[in-house]
Design a protein around this motif. Sequence first.
Motif, PDB file in Angstrom:
ATOM      1  N   GLU A  16       0.828  -1.203   0.000  1.00  0.00           N
ATOM      2  CA  GLU A  16       0.000   0.000   0.000  1.00  0.00           C
ATOM      3  C   GLU A  16       0.867   1.260   0.000  1.00  0.00           C
ATOM      4  OE1 GLU A  16      -3.730  -2.034   2.466  1.00  0.00           O
ATOM      5  OE2 GLU A  16      -2.455  -0.516   3.421  1.00  0.00           O
ATOM      6  N   GLY A  17       1.964   1.228   0.752  1.00  0.00           N
ATOM      7  CA  GLY A  17       2.865   2.372   0.780  1.00  0.00           C
ATOM      8  C   GLY A  17       3.524   2.631  -0.559  1.00  0.00           C
ATOM      9  N   LEU A  18       3.953   1.573  -1.222  1.00  0.00           N
ATOM     10  CA  LEU A  18       4.567   1.716  -2.546  1.00  0.00           C
ATOM     11  C   LEU A  18       3.551   2.218  -3.567  1.00  0.00           C
ATOM     12  CD1 LEU A  18       6.714  -1.560  -2.621  1.00  0.00           C
ATOM     13  CD2 LEU A  18       7.546   0.781  -2.322  1.00  0.00           C
ATOM     14  N   LEU A  19       2.340   1.683  -3.502  1.00  0.00           N
ATOM     15  CA  LEU A  19       1.293   2.146  -4.416  1.00  0.00           C
ATOM     16  C   LEU A  19       0.991   3.624  -4.205  1.00  0.00           C
ATOM     17  CD1 LEU A  19      -1.268  -0.831  -4.281  1.00  0.00           C
ATOM     18  CD2 LEU A  19      -0.032  -0.046  -6.303  1.00  0.00           C
ATOM     19  N   HIS A  20       0.982   4.039  -2.956  1.00  0.00           N
ATOM     20  CA  HIS A  20       0.658   5.429  -2.639  1.00  0.00           C
ATOM     21  C   HIS A  20       1.606   6.402  -3.309  1.00  0.00           C
ATOM     22  CE1 HIS A  20      -0.848   8.829  -0.339  1.00  0.00           C
ATOM     23  NE2 HIS A  20       0.391   9.128   0.002  1.00  0.00           N
ATOM     24  N   GLU A  21       2.868   6.016  -3.469  1.00  0.00           N
ATOM     25  CA  GLU A  21       3.876   6.916  -4.016  1.00  0.00           C
ATOM     26  C   GLU A  21       3.902   6.939  -5.539  1.00  0.00           C
ATOM     27  OE1 GLU A  21       5.694   9.055  -2.312  1.00  0.00           O
ATOM     28  OE2 GLU A  21       4.605   8.392  -0.526  1.00  0.00           O
ATOM     29  N   LEU A  22       3.240   6.005  -6.200  1.00  0.00           N
ATOM     30  CA  LEU A  22       3.323   5.924  -7.658  1.00  0.00           C
ATOM     31  C   LEU A  22       2.882   7.202  -8.375  1.00  0.00           C
ATOM     32  CD1 LEU A  22       2.226   2.251  -8.480  1.00  0.00           C
ATOM     33  CD2 LEU A  22       4.520   3.247  -8.543  1.00  0.00           C
ATOM     34  N   PRO A  23       1.773   7.840  -7.990  1.00  0.00           N
ATOM     35  CA  PRO A  23       1.389   9.073  -8.699  1.00  0.00           C
ATOM     36  C   PRO A  23       2.436  10.170  -8.626  1.00  0.00           C
ATOM     37  CG  PRO A  23      -0.466   8.207  -7.451  1.00  0.00           C
ATOM     38  CD  PRO A  23       0.734   7.406  -7.026  1.00  0.00           C
ATOM     39  N   SER A  24       3.193  10.238  -7.540  1.00  0.00           N
ATOM     40  CA  SER A  24       4.239  11.263  -7.436  1.00  0.00           C
ATOM     41  C   SER A  24       5.365  11.016  -8.430  1.00  0.00           C
ATOM     42  CB  SER A  24       4.803  11.293  -6.013  1.00  0.00           C
ATOM     43  OG  SER A  24       5.494  10.083  -5.707  1.00  0.00           O
ATOM     44  N   LEU A  25       5.423   9.788  -8.963  1.00  0.00           N
ATOM     45  CA  LEU A  25       6.426   9.443  -9.967  1.00  0.00           C
ATOM     46  C   LEU A  25       5.837   9.423 -11.372  1.00  0.00           C
ATOM     47  CD1 LEU A  25       8.111   6.489  -8.011  1.00  0.00           C
ATOM     48  CD2 LEU A  25       8.900   8.857  -8.172  1.00  0.00           C
ATOM     49  N   GLY A  26       4.582   9.851 -11.480  1.00  0.00           N
ATOM     50  CA  GLY A  26       3.947   9.918 -12.787  1.00  0.00           C
ATOM     51  C   GLY A  26       3.288   8.640 -13.230  1.00  0.00           C
ATOM     52  N   HIS A  27       3.009   7.731 -12.284  1.00  0.00           N
ATOM     53  CA  HIS A  27       2.401   6.446 -12.629  1.00  0.00           C
ATOM     54  C   HIS A  27       1.033   6.292 -11.978  1.00  0.00           C
ATOM     55  CE1 HIS A  27       6.216   5.244 -14.344  1.00  0.00           C
ATOM     56  NE2 HIS A  27       6.828   5.471 -13.191  1.00  0.00           N
ATOM     57  N   ARG A  28       0.248   5.367 -12.517  1.00  0.00           N
ATOM     58  CA  ARG A  28      -1.056   5.074 -11.926  1.00  0.00           C
ATOM     59  C   ARG A  28      -0.885   4.311 -10.616  1.00  0.00           C
ATOM     60  NH1 ARG A  28      -4.575   1.584 -14.876  1.00  0.00           N
ATOM     61  NH2 ARG A  28      -2.684   0.350 -15.157  1.00  0.00           N
ATOM     62  N   ARG A  29      -1.800   4.536  -9.699  1.00  0.00           N
ATOM     63  CA  ARG A  29      -1.754   3.841  -8.414  1.00  0.00           C
ATOM     64  C   ARG A  29      -2.498   2.510  -8.538  1.00  0.00           C
ATOM     65  NH1 ARG A  29      -3.844   7.637  -5.136  1.00  0.00           N
ATOM     66  NH2 ARG A  29      -1.842   8.533  -4.484  1.00  0.00           N
ATOM     67  N   LYS A  30      -1.921   1.605  -9.328  1.00  0.00           N
ATOM     68  CA  LYS A  30      -2.565   0.318  -9.592  1.00  0.00           C
ATOM     69  C   LYS A  30      -1.553  -0.815  -9.427  1.00  0.00           C
ATOM     70  CE  LYS A  30      -6.252   0.156 -10.971  1.00  0.00           C
ATOM     71  NZ  LYS A  30      -7.551   0.117 -10.253  1.00  0.00           N
ATOM     72  N   LEU A  31      -2.060  -2.004  -9.074  1.00  0.00           N
ATOM     73  CA  LEU A  31      -1.188  -3.158  -8.874  1.00  0.00           C
ATOM     74  C   LEU A  31      -0.481  -3.568 -10.161  1.00  0.00           C
ATOM     75  CD1 LEU A  31      -3.479  -5.288  -6.544  1.00  0.00           C
ATOM     76  CD2 LEU A  31      -1.236  -4.358  -5.945  1.00  0.00           C
ATOM     77  N   ASP A  32      -1.167  -3.450 -11.293  1.00  0.00           N
ATOM     78  CA  ASP A  32      -0.515  -3.842 -12.545  1.00  0.00           C
ATOM     79  C   ASP A  32       0.663  -2.937 -12.868  1.00  0.00           C
ATOM     80  OD1 ASP A  32      -2.071  -1.655 -13.064  1.00  0.00           O
ATOM     81  OD2 ASP A  32      -2.966  -2.427 -14.894  1.00  0.00           O
ATOM     82  N   THR A  33       0.597  -1.679 -12.419  1.00  0.00           N
ATOM     83  CA  THR A  33       1.726  -0.761 -12.615  1.00  0.00           C
ATOM     84  C   THR A  33       2.874  -1.119 -11.683  1.00  0.00           C
ATOM     85  OG1 THR A  33       0.196   1.020 -13.202  1.00  0.00           O
ATOM     86  CG2 THR A  33       2.438   1.648 -12.588  1.00  0.00           C
ATOM     87  N   LEU A  34       2.566  -1.391 -10.425  1.00  0.00           N
ATOM     88  CA  LEU A  34       3.598  -1.703  -9.437  1.00  0.00           C
ATOM     89  C   LEU A  34       4.365  -2.966  -9.801  1.00  0.00           C
ATOM     90  CD1 LEU A  34       4.880  -0.974  -6.689  1.00  0.00           C
ATOM     91  CD2 LEU A  34       3.140  -2.415  -5.602  1.00  0.00           C
ATOM     92  N   PHE A  35       3.648  -3.980 -10.290  1.00  0.00           N
ATOM     93  CA  PHE A  35       4.283  -5.268 -10.587  1.00  0.00           C
ATOM     94  C   PHE A  35       4.467  -5.496 -12.085  1.00  0.00           C
ATOM     95  CE2 PHE A  35       2.353  -6.014  -6.383  1.00  0.00           C
ATOM     96  CZ  PHE A  35       3.460  -6.510  -5.706  1.00  0.00           C
ATOM     97  N   GLU A  36       4.444  -4.418 -12.850  1.00  0.00           N
ATOM     98  CA  GLU A  36       4.513  -4.544 -14.308  1.00  0.00           C
ATOM     99  C   GLU A  36       5.754  -5.293 -14.778  1.00  0.00           C
ATOM    100  OE1 GLU A  36       4.426  -1.638 -18.281  1.00  0.00           O
ATOM    101  OE2 GLU A  36       4.597  -0.776 -16.259  1.00  0.00           O
ATOM    102  N   LYS A  37       6.900  -5.025 -14.159  1.00  0.00           N
ATOM    103  CA  LYS A  37       8.156  -5.612 -14.616  1.00  0.00           C
ATOM    104  C   LYS A  37       8.482  -6.938 -13.933  1.00  0.00           C
ATOM    105  CE  LYS A  37      10.179  -1.165 -15.906  1.00  0.00           C
ATOM    106  NZ  LYS A  37      11.331  -0.245 -15.744  1.00  0.00           N
ATOM    107  N   TYR A  38       7.563  -7.426 -13.098  1.00  0.00           N
ATOM    108  CA  TYR A  38       7.790  -8.685 -12.385  1.00  0.00           C
ATOM    109  C   TYR A  38       6.899  -9.772 -12.972  1.00  0.00           C
ATOM    110  CZ  TYR A  38      10.193  -5.815  -8.938  1.00  0.00           C
ATOM    111  OH  TYR A  38      11.063  -4.961  -8.325  1.00  0.00           O
ATOM    112  N   SER A  39       7.517 -10.765 -13.553  1.00  0.00           N
ATOM    113  CA  SER A  39       6.743 -11.853 -14.157  1.00  0.00           C
ATOM    114  C   SER A  39       6.562 -13.024 -13.201  1.00  0.00           C
ATOM    115  CB  SER A  39       7.425 -12.345 -15.437  1.00  0.00           C
ATOM    116  OG  SER A  39       8.757 -12.765 -15.170  1.00  0.00           O
ATOM    117  N   LEU A  40       7.260 -12.997 -12.065  1.00  0.00           N
ATOM    118  CA  LEU A  40       7.149 -14.073 -11.082  1.00  0.00           C
ATOM    119  C   LEU A  40       6.865 -13.481  -9.712  1.00  0.00           C
ATOM    120  CD1 LEU A  40       7.467 -17.018 -10.083  1.00  0.00           C
ATOM    121  CD2 LEU A  40       9.923 -16.587  -9.878  1.00  0.00           C
ATOM    122  N   LEU A  41       5.801 -13.963  -9.068  1.00  0.00           N
ATOM    123  CA  LEU A  41       5.469 -13.601  -7.692  1.00  0.00           C
ATOM    124  C   LEU A  41       5.578 -14.862  -6.843  1.00  0.00           C
ATOM    125  CD1 LEU A  41       2.292 -11.397  -8.262  1.00  0.00           C
ATOM    126  CD2 LEU A  41       4.641 -10.631  -7.950  1.00  0.00           C
ATOM    127  N   ALA A  42       6.407 -14.803  -5.811  1.00  0.00           N
ATOM    128  CA  ALA A  42       6.622 -15.982  -4.981  1.00  0.00           C
ATOM    129  C   ALA A  42       6.509 -15.622  -3.517  1.00  0.00           C
ATOM    130  CB  ALA A  42       7.998 -16.595  -5.273  1.00  0.00           C
TER     131      ALA A  42
END
Length: 225
Positions: A41-67
Motif C-alpha cells: 500500500e505504501g509503494l502504491l501510494h507513491e506511484l502518482p508522485s512518480l507519474g504512474h497510476r496507483r494500480k497493482l498492474d503498474t507496481l508489478f509490471e516488470k515482475y513476471s514471477l510472484l513468490a
Amino acid sequence: SCTRGSAPTQGAEARGGTGVRAAVFEGGGFLSLADFTGTIEGLLHELPSLGHRRKLDTLFEKYSLLAGVSGGSWTTLQLVYSKKYADLVEKSAALPKLAGARWNAEYLVPWLNVLNANVSLPESILTCLSLAKSYIAEHVLHALHGPTAEGGADRSSDAGRPSLRQLPWVLQVLAEAVIVLQTGTLSWKSIIEELFWRGAGIPPDLGLGTPDANAWARGKTSLAV
C-alpha cells in the motif's frame, strides 16, 4: 520487512540467465501478511508522485514471477486470486490515513467473525465456544468500533478500556481456536482456508493454476512454498 525483488544484472544475462524479475515475499505468518500488505500500500501510494497510476498492474509490471513462503504466500495468493483483497489494497493506498481502519473492518473482522457458528459439538465444547464468542464480542468488537456518538459517550467510562492495538495477541489465537471449533477439524489447513474465504473471498475449492485470477496478474507465474 519488505519485498525482495531481484532485477537481472548484465553478468547474469551474460551467463545465460532468463532475465526474469521476481518479487519474493518471506514468511512470518499473519504478521508477514499484515507487514507486506502495508508495504505494498505504501509503494502504491507513491506511484502518482512518480507519474504512474496507483494500480497493482503498474507496481508489478516488470515482475513476471510472484513468490511467497508461508505467510508471504498468503499475500501473493490473495493479491492474485482475490478481487476483494486487491481492491482493499488499492483503496487503502489512496487513503493511507484510513488504511488501518479499512483493514480491520474489511479484512480482520470478517476473518475473525466467530459470532455465527452452526456446528454439532459436545455440550462442554459448545459452552466454551459460547464463552469465547462473548469475550471476543465484548473486547475485540467493542475496541474496534468504540463508543457511539448517540446519546453522548461517556469517555470517562472508556478511560480504562484498551484500544485495539493494546489488546493481547491471545485474542487472535482465541478467535483462531473458535474457527477450528466451527469447522470441526483441528488443522492449520482449515484456519488458512477460512482466512482466505472469510477475509478475501477465495473459496476453498479454488485450486492453484486456475485461470480465475485478477486481470493485473494474468500472464504471470505465482509460486507458493
